[in-house]
Scaffold this active site. Sequence first.
Site, PDB file in Angstrom:
ATOM      1  N   ASN A 124       2.242  -5.287  -3.001  1.00  0.00           N
ATOM      2  CA  ASN A 124       0.841  -5.618  -2.706  1.00  0.00           C
ATOM      3  C   ASN A 124       0.014  -4.349  -2.507  1.00  0.00           C
ATOM      4  O   ASN A 124       0.446  -3.444  -1.796  1.00  0.00           O
ATOM      5  CB  ASN A 124       0.832  -6.462  -1.409  1.00  0.00           C
ATOM      6  CG  ASN A 124      -0.483  -7.149  -1.128  1.00  0.00           C
ATOM      7  OD1 ASN A 124      -1.051  -7.806  -2.008  1.00  0.00           O
ATOM      8  ND2 ASN A 124      -0.982  -7.021   0.090  1.00  0.00           N
ATOM      9  N   HIS A 164     -10.135  -6.183  -2.086  1.00  0.00           N
ATOM     10  CA  HIS A 164     -11.166  -5.805  -1.105  1.00  0.00           C
ATOM     11  C   HIS A 164     -12.264  -5.059  -1.860  1.00  0.00           C
ATOM     12  O   HIS A 164     -12.101  -3.902  -2.223  1.00  0.00           O
ATOM     13  CB  HIS A 164     -10.584  -4.891  -0.027  1.00  0.00           C
ATOM     14  CG  HIS A 164      -9.593  -5.573   0.861  1.00  0.00           C
ATOM     15  ND1 HIS A 164      -9.942  -6.586   1.722  1.00  0.00           N
ATOM     16  CD2 HIS A 164      -8.263  -5.396   1.019  1.00  0.00           C
ATOM     17  CE1 HIS A 164      -8.869  -6.997   2.380  1.00  0.00           C
ATOM     18  NE2 HIS A 164      -7.835  -6.297   1.971  1.00  0.00           N
ATOM     19  N   GLU A 208      -6.007 -10.751  -0.752  1.00  0.00           N
ATOM     20  CA  GLU A 208      -6.828 -10.422   0.431  1.00  0.00           C
ATOM     21  C   GLU A 208      -8.301 -10.293   0.062  1.00  0.00           C
ATOM     22  O   GLU A 208      -8.977  -9.348   0.491  1.00  0.00           O
ATOM     23  CB  GLU A 208      -6.361  -9.091   1.047  1.00  0.00           C
ATOM     24  CG  GLU A 208      -4.886  -9.029   1.369  1.00  0.00           C
ATOM     25  CD  GLU A 208      -4.469  -7.768   2.117  1.00  0.00           C
ATOM     26  OE1 GLU A 208      -5.336  -6.995   2.565  1.00  0.00           O
ATOM     27  OE2 GLU A 208      -3.240  -7.566   2.247  1.00  0.00           O
ATOM     28  N   GLU A 259       0.805  -1.232   0.000  1.00  0.00           N
ATOM     29  CA  GLU A 259       0.000   0.000   0.000  1.00  0.00           C
ATOM     30  C   GLU A 259       0.833   1.275   0.000  1.00  0.00           C
ATOM     31  O   GLU A 259       0.603   2.174   0.813  1.00  0.00           O
ATOM     32  CB  GLU A 259      -0.963  -0.020   1.200  1.00  0.00           C
ATOM     33  CG  GLU A 259      -1.876  -1.239   1.187  1.00  0.00           C
ATOM     34  CD  GLU A 259      -2.851  -1.285   2.363  1.00  0.00           C
ATOM     35  OE1 GLU A 259      -2.707  -0.483   3.296  1.00  0.00           O
ATOM     36  OE2 GLU A 259      -3.749  -2.132   2.329  1.00  0.00           O
ATOM     37  N   ASP A 279     -12.081 -10.066  -0.189  1.00  0.00           N
ATOM     38  CA  ASP A 279     -13.368 -10.132   0.510  1.00  0.00           C
ATOM     39  C   ASP A 279     -14.304  -9.148  -0.165  1.00  0.00           C
ATOM     40  O   ASP A 279     -13.864  -8.185  -0.778  1.00  0.00           O
ATOM     41  CB  ASP A 279     -13.257  -9.929   2.030  1.00  0.00           C
ATOM     42  CG  ASP A 279     -12.545  -8.669   2.470  1.00  0.00           C
ATOM     43  OD1 ASP A 279     -12.375  -7.744   1.654  1.00  0.00           O
ATOM     44  OD2 ASP A 279     -12.168  -8.591   3.659  1.00  0.00           O
TER      45      ASP A 279
HETATM   46  C1  XIL Z   1      -6.110  -5.866   8.691  1.00  0.00           C
HETATM   47  C2  XIL Z   1      -6.458  -7.002   9.643  1.00  0.00           C
HETATM   48  O1  XIL Z   1      -7.375  -7.846   9.006  1.00  0.00           O
HETATM   49  C3  XIL Z   1      -7.040  -6.463  10.923  1.00  0.00           C
HETATM   50  O2  XIL Z   1      -7.231  -7.507  11.864  1.00  0.00           O
HETATM   51  C4  XIL Z   1      -6.114  -5.406  11.513  1.00  0.00           C
HETATM   52  O3  XIL Z   1      -6.703  -4.839  12.661  1.00  0.00           O
HETATM   53  C5  XIL Z   1      -5.809  -4.331  10.495  1.00  0.00           C
HETATM   54  O4  XIL Z   1      -5.273  -4.911   9.314  1.00  0.00           O
HETATM   55  N1  XIL Z   1      -4.765  -4.447   3.946  1.00  0.00           N
HETATM   56  C6  XIL Z   1      -3.766  -5.260   4.456  1.00  0.00           C
HETATM   57  C7  XIL Z   1      -4.012  -6.065   5.669  1.00  0.00           C
HETATM   58  O5  XIL Z   1      -2.705  -5.375   3.816  1.00  0.00           O
HETATM   59  O6  XIL Z   1      -2.859  -6.252   6.439  1.00  0.00           O
HETATM   60  C8  XIL Z   1      -5.129  -5.479   6.521  1.00  0.00           C
HETATM   61  O7  XIL Z   1      -5.398  -6.383   7.580  1.00  0.00           O
HETATM   62  C9  XIL Z   1      -6.337  -5.195   5.673  1.00  0.00           C
HETATM   63  C10 XIL Z   1      -6.019  -4.209   4.594  1.00  0.00           C
END
Ligand code: XIL
Length: 395
Positions: free
Chosen positions: A216, A258, A289, A170, A291
């Site tokens: 990422n 996401h 990741e 990020e 969802d």
């Molecule tokens: C999130 C976790 O799921 C949470 O439990 C934590 O409090 C915050 O981070 N992008 C990422 C992940 O790269 O590491 C993040 O994970 C979600 C967004």
Amino acid sequence: MRIKRWIATGAVAIATVGALNTLPASAGRPYNPADQSLRNLGLRHDLYIGTAVDMAALNDAADPRYRELVASQFSTVTAENVMKWESLEPTRGTYDWAPADELLAFAQQNNQRVRGHVLVWQNQLPGWLTTGVEDGSISTEQLRDILRNHITTVVKHFKGRIWQWDVVNEAVSDPWDSPSTLHYKGFWAQHLGPDYIADAFRWARAADPKALLFYNDYNIEAFGSGDPADDKTQFVYDMAKNLLAQRVPIDGVGSQGHLGTQYGNYDTLQVAAALKKFAGLGLATAFTEVDVRSQLTEAVRNGDSNEINPRLQASAANYSVLLQACLADRHCLSFTVWGFTDKHSWVPDWFGNEGMANIYDENYQPKRAYHLMKADLIYAGPPYVLPRIAQKPRR
Ligand code: XIL
């Protein structure tokens, strides 16, 4: 497409790791026609299906289903939190490896590969580091040394046990940030300038010559205008191209995935085209990741099926778009969901009135998204879906 700006706020561990990235995916666990799990169905395409793992849930003896499903449905795991800097080094100089090592032992037992998450990110940094920089007790030069040390120590500790590392996470702003022209954002760019990215990859490579090194990010599922001033995917593409031109050892780009059903989102062909463009640079890709959350209106909370069903369907459709696109590109190595059950999901905590983002509900019943993923894996094959092409770590 706009997602909430949470950023601003805030292999299996095989002993013979030498051949980790060149082994056929079926090594260690052959495809079994009787097994309908996601991990087994993925094997037909050499595609690893993964989940983020919450260590508290994994260790909760009162909740055995969590552990069973991580083991039976997934062929790769990612630590949801325990490999982040604040967890690994809460006190300067004192590392706590135990929870991450525990996950790696679990992965080895269950014949799973591990995605290492994350080496460099502006979130979940330990207080001693951010405070030290703020109060001037850590100079810029010292900060660079601290980062190099961290990467070296962590990558060496896990050496040979990590398939893909998220080296930098990020690093790029969003159009809703200020200024709106896309730029390198956050703690590391502010204090070290954007060159920290190339440094991080080089340091990671020096510490483990065999792990695949990934950049990422989120909101890079598809190309938009093509103008790097407002198209984040284009910005990341140009960054990767530049790094490669400087012979920086980057091996892949991870697209977090996401999504939310309230947005327009993408179609499969758009996403497949983006993966293909990254592959054209000689990079592997992965969904890291995934969802797909929804807004929880009062009617949803009250169990109104008129509002619940369209959300379940839209969520499933978005999972399917990303999975089909990944299947269609031989360089897309893995498809990881960010938690698999609504019972343990970061979404309600981070987005407030949103949820229903995962492929199992809070009672571990598979949802439409799960079934659609399964169908996508079953009904895929030649000529459009071919086995993955292993990525060789760049020197
Ligand atoms: C999130 C976790 O799921 C949470 O439990 C934590 O409090 C915050 O981070 N992008 C990422 C992940 O790269 O590491 C993040 O994970 C979600 C967004």
